[in-house]
Design a protein around this motif. Structure first.
Motif, PDB file in Angstrom:
ATOM      1  N   THR A  45      -6.231 -10.750  37.258  1.00  0.00           N
ATOM      2  CA  THR A  45      -4.860 -10.786  36.979  1.00  0.00           C
ATOM      3  C   THR A  45      -4.714 -11.004  35.146  1.00  0.00           C
ATOM      4  OG1 THR A  45      -4.880 -13.212  37.257  1.00  0.00           O
ATOM      5  CG2 THR A  45      -4.140 -11.775  38.958  1.00  0.00           C
ATOM      6  N   THR A  46      -3.527 -10.885  34.768  1.00  0.00           N
ATOM      7  CA  THR A  46      -3.298 -11.285  33.441  1.00  0.00           C
ATOM      8  C   THR A  46      -2.187 -12.312  33.481  1.00  0.00           C
ATOM      9  OG1 THR A  46      -2.410 -10.690  31.349  1.00  0.00           O
ATOM     10  CG2 THR A  46      -2.000  -9.259  33.263  1.00  0.00           C
ATOM     11  N   GLY A  47      -1.868 -12.916  32.281  1.00  0.00           N
ATOM     12  CA  GLY A  47      -0.748 -13.877  32.314  1.00  0.00           C
ATOM     13  C   GLY A  47      -0.935 -15.164  31.872  1.00  0.00           C
ATOM     14  N   GLY A  48      -2.247 -15.324  31.384  1.00  0.00           N
ATOM     15  CA  GLY A  48      -2.772 -16.587  30.766  1.00  0.00           C
ATOM     16  C   GLY A  48      -3.064 -17.669  31.796  1.00  0.00           C
ATOM     17  N   ASN A  49      -2.961 -18.862  31.515  1.00  0.00           N
ATOM     18  CA  ASN A  49      -3.640 -19.823  32.353  1.00  0.00           C
ATOM     19  C   ASN A  49      -2.461 -20.390  33.251  1.00  0.00           C
ATOM     20  OD1 ASN A  49      -5.542 -19.953  30.584  1.00  0.00           O
ATOM     21  ND2 ASN A  49      -4.821 -21.585  29.278  1.00  0.00           N
ATOM     22  N   SER A  50      -1.235 -19.958  33.386  1.00  0.00           N
ATOM     23  CA  SER A  50      -0.248 -20.355  34.292  1.00  0.00           C
ATOM     24  C   SER A  50      -0.359 -19.287  35.290  1.00  0.00           C
ATOM     25  CB  SER A  50       1.104 -20.447  33.697  1.00  0.00           C
ATOM     26  OG  SER A  50       1.632 -19.384  33.365  1.00  0.00           O
ATOM     27  N   LEU A  51      -0.007 -19.880  36.549  1.00  0.00           N
ATOM     28  CA  LEU A  51      -0.215 -18.806  37.743  1.00  0.00           C
ATOM     29  C   LEU A  51       1.205 -18.164  37.860  1.00  0.00           C
ATOM     30  CD1 LEU A  51      -2.954 -20.307  40.065  1.00  0.00           C
ATOM     31  CD2 LEU A  51      -2.927 -18.263  38.883  1.00  0.00           C
ATOM     32  N   VAL A  52       2.129 -18.525  36.994  1.00  0.00           N
ATOM     33  CA  VAL A  52       3.567 -18.347  37.422  1.00  0.00           C
ATOM     34  C   VAL A  52       3.984 -16.576  37.268  1.00  0.00           C
ATOM     35  CG1 VAL A  52       5.812 -18.793  37.111  1.00  0.00           C
ATOM     36  CG2 VAL A  52       4.108 -20.524  36.666  1.00  0.00           C
ATOM     37  N   ASN A  53       3.377 -16.296  35.958  1.00  0.00           N
ATOM     38  CA  ASN A  53       3.694 -14.903  35.707  1.00  0.00           C
ATOM     39  C   ASN A  53       2.643 -13.969  35.819  1.00  0.00           C
ATOM     40  OD1 ASN A  53       3.039 -16.049  33.697  1.00  0.00           O
ATOM     41  ND2 ASN A  53       4.575 -15.058  32.266  1.00  0.00           N
ATOM     42  N   ILE A  54       1.840 -13.696  36.816  1.00  0.00           N
ATOM     43  CA  ILE A  54       0.698 -13.155  36.926  1.00  0.00           C
ATOM     44  C   ILE A  54       0.938 -11.629  37.377  1.00  0.00           C
ATOM     45  CG2 ILE A  54      -0.782 -15.031  37.518  1.00  0.00           C
ATOM     46  CD1 ILE A  54      -0.647 -14.229  40.228  1.00  0.00           C
ATOM     47  N   LYS A  55       0.003 -10.639  36.562  1.00  0.00           N
ATOM     48  CA  LYS A  55       0.263  -9.361  36.952  1.00  0.00           C
ATOM     49  C   LYS A  55      -1.303  -8.946  37.169  1.00  0.00           C
ATOM     50  CE  LYS A  55       2.707  -8.059  33.482  1.00  0.00           C
ATOM     51  NZ  LYS A  55       3.183  -7.444  32.236  1.00  0.00           N
ATOM     52  N   VAL A  68     -11.286 -20.024  22.956  1.00  0.00           N
ATOM     53  CA  VAL A  68     -10.110 -19.044  23.149  1.00  0.00           C
ATOM     54  C   VAL A  68      -9.026 -19.066  24.236  1.00  0.00           C
ATOM     55  CG1 VAL A  68      -9.952 -16.139  23.430  1.00  0.00           C
ATOM     56  CG2 VAL A  68     -12.269 -17.410  22.359  1.00  0.00           C
ATOM     57  N   GLY A  69      -9.497 -19.871  25.153  1.00  0.00           N
ATOM     58  CA  GLY A  69      -8.392 -20.051  26.015  1.00  0.00           C
ATOM     59  C   GLY A  69      -7.998 -18.830  26.867  1.00  0.00           C
ATOM     60  N   ASN A  70      -8.820 -17.632  26.918  1.00  0.00           N
ATOM     61  CA  ASN A  70      -8.558 -16.569  27.782  1.00  0.00           C
ATOM     62  C   ASN A  70      -9.494 -16.778  28.953  1.00  0.00           C
ATOM     63  OD1 ASN A  70      -8.351 -13.992  28.699  1.00  0.00           O
ATOM     64  ND2 ASN A  70      -8.741 -12.712  26.964  1.00  0.00           N
ATOM     65  N   TRP A  71      -8.619 -17.319  30.031  1.00  0.00           N
ATOM     66  CA  TRP A  71      -9.365 -17.668  31.419  1.00  0.00           C
ATOM     67  C   TRP A  71      -9.584 -16.348  32.219  1.00  0.00           C
ATOM     68  CZ3 TRP A  71      -7.800 -22.995  33.601  1.00  0.00           C
ATOM     69  CH2 TRP A  71      -7.743 -24.026  32.681  1.00  0.00           C
ATOM     70  N   ASN A  72      -8.682 -15.556  31.995  1.00  0.00           N
ATOM     71  CA  ASN A  72      -8.806 -14.237  32.865  1.00  0.00           C
ATOM     72  C   ASN A  72     -10.094 -13.642  32.297  1.00  0.00           C
ATOM     73  OD1 ASN A  72      -5.759 -14.291  31.797  1.00  0.00           O
ATOM     74  ND2 ASN A  72      -5.991 -14.201  33.946  1.00  0.00           N
ATOM     75  N   PHE A  73     -10.654 -13.363  30.950  1.00  0.00           N
ATOM     76  CA  PHE A  73     -11.483 -12.751  30.710  1.00  0.00           C
ATOM     77  C   PHE A  73     -12.963 -13.549  31.061  1.00  0.00           C
ATOM     78  CE2 PHE A  73     -14.465 -11.397  26.852  1.00  0.00           C
ATOM     79  CZ  PHE A  73     -14.998 -10.218  27.592  1.00  0.00           C
ATOM     80  N   GLY A  74     -12.743 -14.653  30.711  1.00  0.00           N
ATOM     81  CA  GLY A  74     -13.947 -15.650  31.147  1.00  0.00           C
ATOM     82  C   GLY A  74     -14.187 -15.672  32.536  1.00  0.00           C
ATOM     83  N   SER A  75     -13.225 -15.509  33.284  1.00  0.00           N
ATOM     84  CA  SER A  75     -13.433 -15.363  35.028  1.00  0.00           C
ATOM     85  C   SER A  75     -14.045 -14.144  35.273  1.00  0.00           C
ATOM     86  CB  SER A  75     -12.214 -15.626  35.538  1.00  0.00           C
ATOM     87  OG  SER A  75     -11.483 -16.940  35.318  1.00  0.00           O
ATOM     88  N   ALA A  76     -13.844 -13.195  34.654  1.00  0.00           N
ATOM     89  CA  ALA A  76     -14.308 -11.774  34.989  1.00  0.00           C
ATOM     90  C   ALA A  76     -15.645 -11.751  34.477  1.00  0.00           C
ATOM     91  CB  ALA A  76     -13.722 -10.633  34.310  1.00  0.00           C
TER      92      ALA A  76
END
Lengths: 355, 277
Positions: free
Chosen positions: B32-42, B240-248
């Motif tokens: 997903t994308t949308g940063g660290n909050s799970l509110v507005n994920i895509k 960096v705070g890019n948890w999405n990329f880190g998780s990938a």
């Protein structure tokens, strides 16, 4: 029937576990301050002194960069007191993480250097509304006077790409400072939001990495330079003063292309419930004796006028790294970056390191 | 017996909460994308695509290379050591294995800092070299330092499984081989080594897995420019705070590890290890 019974037993076990855990943490009889500070950025004995004086408990944790502090804050950790730098203070103000400082509660405020109190990040917006000045300084190059030619210093930041010193350089492992060096060297503002300029800065750093073989370090630069391991290092002015005090073969200069003038402040977060105690702590740090003790340990330029003068004229006499350059038009203060620019810069720096 | 089965329930709940749930979260962040909050994920595959950029692929390959080198050195040092230990009297063996594990009682970070003070340009090793009349050498921030740190840290993980297999070996097989006229080397190659392969594979898997995901030792001994897959993940999460990329990246690393474990199992069951079962 039996299944239900076991299910209930498990549930009870889990619940008691959670409750006991919660009670264990919450069982406090003394007021507690949760402080989140940069590593090696306070004289530790001051913490115990404060605990004794005000009969309270301090939970002390450290971080290694403004960015990692911010990430931890965003992911839900709660602290009462933080010690961020200028651009991070601005970001925390804009994102509503802080509470205003009640200056009436800080009786030692007159001891502070007035220029720091008046510092603005935007027209009419002072840092001091939300933060108490802690330390301040610049970024420059620490060099070995026996190895580096005085003439080469004229090159400013470009000396970091002078092949004469290949393999003999420490760069600071900090996204914003690394890009600052490249941007200043290219004649741009270090707060640029122009992606082409940032790309050029990336190329500057990439080329430096490929030709100069620099080592990217954090706080370990201090020990390494005291031992005289390499000829040059990018350091904060205060670290420079601290290192020169231990190794007098070294000297410090601020490049002519301009540098980063920084300001670190102590802030109180909106999560803080012990506001009285938090203000007492801020006031405590500004007391002359404490501030002097603190500065003797840290080595950065103090925000307390009298301490700054004592250190300048006695402890660090003749070490100009303790007195950062002021009023130079090309010097700048880091500003808050919009999220897209911020992540763009973060990616560039990751790529430089990942080469 | 039937009632005892229900005692599994707490463990299922435990692993659901502390193993499965975090994994699901990591997967969710990765796609997903949308940063660290799970509110507005895509939903998106962007993070995985980003990993295909040459610069990140090279980080991955560098980690694999370091893992292979570390594993080979650990095996080269660890096997003979395990073999020699297994030849000793039983009481001596206990003491020797204790010596092997003693370093593990001390925190990795402390041991790494000890290495720093040994390898520094003005450190112990260089002082010794100078005293002996040799010139100074650079150790810190080189491949040598990183590999040395990793090998030192991971060697016990290689020695212990090999030692266990070697001591449990059926000695009558060795005697039989000798009776049938095998020389020293044949006995070792065709009997002892073959029977110890399960232990070797265990050791290799453990050392390799720990080596490719290491990040503290490379950072301290190699400097921040010694950038491995573990550092990339750390950087994405902490700085960096890019948890999405880190998780990938974490997921890709986990898949790679899964693949390697499966390969090892296959080697194990195809090879001599299969004979035992």
């Amino acid at each position: 029937m039996k299944r239900k019974w076991i299910g209930a037993a498990v549930l009870i076990m889990l619940c008691t576990g959670v409750l006991l855990g919660a009670a264990g943490c919450g069982g406090k009889d003394k007021p507690t301050l949760r402080i989140f500070n940069s590593g090696e950025y306070i004289e530790k004995s001051l913490l115990t002194k404060f605990e004794k004086k005000y009969d309270c408990k301090i939970v002390y944790e450290t971080y290694d960069s403004n960015e990692s502090m911010y990430t931890k804050l965003v992911s839900g950790s709660e602290y009462d007191i933080l010690v961020p730098s200028d651009y991070m203070i601005e970001r925390l103000i804009k994102e509503d993480y802080l509470q205003k400082i009640d200056w009436d509660k800080i009786s030692n405020k007159d001891a502070l250097i007035p220029a720091l109190m008046d510092k603005e990040y935007e027209q009419g917006e002072k840092y001091s509304a939300y933060s108490v000045p802690y330390f301040w300084g610049s970024v420059g190059i620490l060099y070995d006077t026996e190895v580096v030619d005085e003439e080469d210093l004229e090159q400013g930041w470009e000396i970091l790409r002078n092949k004469k010193y290949a393999g003999n350089i420490y760069m600071y492992d900090s996204e914003r400072d690394a890009l600052m060096i490249a941007l200043k060297s290219l004649g741009y503002s270090m707060n640029t939001e122009n992606k082409e300029e940032l790309d050029e800065a990336y190329e500057w750093l990439e080329k430096q990495r490929n030709t100069m073989d620099p080592v990217y370090v954090g706080d370990d630069v201090i020990d390494n330079m005291i031992s005289g391991n390499k000829a040059m290092a990018v350091v904060y002015s205060g670290d420079g003063a601290l290192i020169i005090a231990d190794n007098d073969k070294l000297d410090f200069f601020e490049p002519k292309q301009g540098t980063n003038l920084w300001y670190d402040g102590i802030v109180i977060t909106k999560y803080c419930e012990e506001t009285e105690l938090a203000h007492k702590f801020l006031n405590f740090l500004l007391e002359e004796d404490n501030a002097l003790l603190n500065d003797e340990e840290i080595g950065y330029s103090s925000s307390v006028q009298s301490v700054f003068e004592t250190m300048r004229d006695e402890n660090y006499k003749g070490i100009d790294a303790y007195v950062p350059r002021t009023d130079y038009e090309k010097d700048e203060v880091f500003r808050y970056q919009k999220p897209d620019i911020k992540s763009y810069c973060a990616d560039l720096w990751t790529k430089v390191k990942a080469q | 017996m039937k009632q005892f089965k229900k005692l599994v329930v707490p463990y299922i709940i435990w692993s659901a909460v502390f193993v499965v749930f975090p994994l699901v979260l990591i997967f969710l962040y990765a796609v997903t994308t949308g940063g660290n909050s799970l509110v507005n994920i895509k939903f998106t595959w962007d993070s995985f695509q980003k990993m295909a950029e040459p610069i990140y692929v090279s980080v991955f390959l560098r980690s694999l290379k370091l893992g292979v080198i570390t594993t080979i050195i650990c095996l080269g040092l660890g096997y003979p050591l395990a073999y020699m230990i297994s030849k000793c009297r039983e009481q001596v063996q206990v003491i020797l294995i204790l010596f092997i594990t003693i370093p593990m009682w001390i925190n990795t970070l402390l041991r790494t800092y000890a290495w720093i003070s040994i390898l520094q340009d003005n450190g112990l090793l260089n002082s010794l070299l100078e005293w002996l009349g040799f010139g100074k050498l650079h150790f810190m921030y080189t491949d040598v330092a990183v590999v040395m740190g990793l090998v030192c840290d991971l060697l016990p993980f290689m020695i212990i499984p090999i030692h266990t297999v070697l001591t449990k070996m059926d000695h009558s097989l060795i005697e039989a081989a000798q009776d049938l006229g095998a020389d020293k080397w044949q006995v070792f190659g065709k009997v002892i080594f073959k029977m110890s392969i399960p232990g070797v594979l265990n050791g290799v898997t453990m050392v390799f897995l720990l080596a490719i995901s290491a990040f503290v030792i490379p950072k301290l001994l190699g400097g921040a420019q010694y950038f491995l897959i573990g550092n990339l993940i750390e950087d994405q999460f902490l700085n960096v705070g890019n948890w999405n990329f880190g998780s990938a990246i974490s997921i890709i690393l986990a898949l790679a590890i899964l693949l390697i474990i499966n390969l090892m199992r296959k080697v194990d069951s195809d090879g001599a290890g299969g004979d035992e079962e």
